[in-house]
Design a protein around this motif. Sequence first.
Motif, PDB file in Angstrom:
ATOM      1  N   GLY A 195       0.800  -1.224   0.000  1.00  0.00           N
ATOM      2  CA  GLY A 195       0.000   0.000   0.000  1.00  0.00           C
ATOM      3  C   GLY A 195       0.828   1.267   0.000  1.00  0.00           C
ATOM      4  O   GLY A 195       0.300   2.358  -0.258  1.00  0.00           O
ATOM      5  N   ASN A 196       2.125   1.144   0.279  1.00  0.00           N
ATOM      6  CA  ASN A 196       3.011   2.309   0.271  1.00  0.00           C
ATOM      7  C   ASN A 196       3.624   2.571  -1.097  1.00  0.00           C
ATOM      8  O   ASN A 196       4.396   3.523  -1.264  1.00  0.00           O
ATOM      9  CB  ASN A 196       4.138   2.120   1.296  1.00  0.00           C
ATOM     10  CG  ASN A 196       3.609   2.041   2.712  1.00  0.00           C
ATOM     11  OD1 ASN A 196       2.592   2.639   3.040  1.00  0.00           O
ATOM     12  ND2 ASN A 196       4.290   1.281   3.562  1.00  0.00           N
ATOM     13  N   LEU A 197       3.295   1.729  -2.074  1.00  0.00           N
ATOM     14  CA  LEU A 197       3.808   1.920  -3.438  1.00  0.00           C
ATOM     15  C   LEU A 197       2.932   2.959  -4.135  1.00  0.00           C
ATOM     16  O   LEU A 197       2.023   2.627  -4.906  1.00  0.00           O
ATOM     17  CB  LEU A 197       3.809   0.598  -4.198  1.00  0.00           C
ATOM     18  CG  LEU A 197       4.783  -0.473  -3.677  1.00  0.00           C
ATOM     19  CD1 LEU A 197       4.545  -1.800  -4.365  1.00  0.00           C
ATOM     20  CD2 LEU A 197       6.226  -0.021  -3.883  1.00  0.00           C
ATOM     21  N   THR A 198       3.202   4.219  -3.886  1.00  0.00           N
ATOM     22  CA  THR A 198       2.330   5.302  -4.349  1.00  0.00           C
ATOM     23  C   THR A 198       2.364   5.511  -5.856  1.00  0.00           C
ATOM     24  O   THR A 198       1.472   6.150  -6.404  1.00  0.00           O
ATOM     25  CB  THR A 198       2.713   6.613  -3.649  1.00  0.00           C
ATOM     26  OG1 THR A 198       4.102   6.899  -3.906  1.00  0.00           O
ATOM     27  CG2 THR A 198       2.504   6.502  -2.149  1.00  0.00           C
ATOM     28  N   MET A 199       3.395   4.968  -6.532  1.00  0.00           N
ATOM     29  CA  MET A 199       3.501   5.124  -7.981  1.00  0.00           C
ATOM     30  C   MET A 199       2.877   3.942  -8.726  1.00  0.00           C
ATOM     31  O   MET A 199       2.816   3.944  -9.950  1.00  0.00           O
ATOM     32  CB  MET A 199       4.975   5.256  -8.391  1.00  0.00           C
ATOM     33  CG  MET A 199       5.728   6.385  -7.706  1.00  0.00           C
ATOM     34  SD  MET A 199       5.100   8.010  -8.174  1.00  0.00           S
ATOM     35  CE  MET A 199       5.645   8.082  -9.873  1.00  0.00           C
TER      36      MET A 199
END
Length: 205
Positions: A195-199
């Motif tokens: 979920g922290n893979l914003t790209m």
Amino acid sequence: MAKNNPLIVIITAFLVLSLMFSLVKATSTNITTDQHALLALKDHITYDPTNRLAQNWSRSSSICNWIGITCGVHHHRVTVLNISYFGLAGTLPPQLGNLSFLQVLAIGNNSFSGSLPDELFFLGNLSSLRVVDLSYNQLSGTIPSSIFQISSLERLDLTSNMFDGQIPLTISKCQLQMLSLSYNIFTGHIPKEIGNLTMLKELYL
């Protein structure tokens, strides 16, 4: 001060020449390192149905002219290794981690087996790597957590292999835009760090 000027000029010229020779030597060493890495891969190939690598990857020609290889225009280092769909079988040697200018590693749709060497990504030499496509092979073992330490990594395709174990929690350390882990045999939970893979634009599980 004027009397010292010739001496300063001589010292400066000496330092410049020394730097030039060092750069030439470093470039030669780097190209040789790339060649050794690729020849190590060739030595790990156990099946080459069309003899593409056997006939083309030769010490008698520049590696930039080898099939599946692309070199940078300015520095003449290997930037792309694309041997997808060659029908090859074999294993991946740790020496591939020495391709320090590599941006694309594509070996999809072959029959490579074995695990990914820890040295391949652990050494941190592949700092320019953007695309890793290992899809549709027979690779096994766990995913080295170090692969996610490569901040430049944008696409990682591990589709249809035999990777097992847990998905590394370090997965959010890079800027992935595409991630495919489909058709493997992972265990455990899907890490919330995804979920922290914003790209991220594409996710296949």
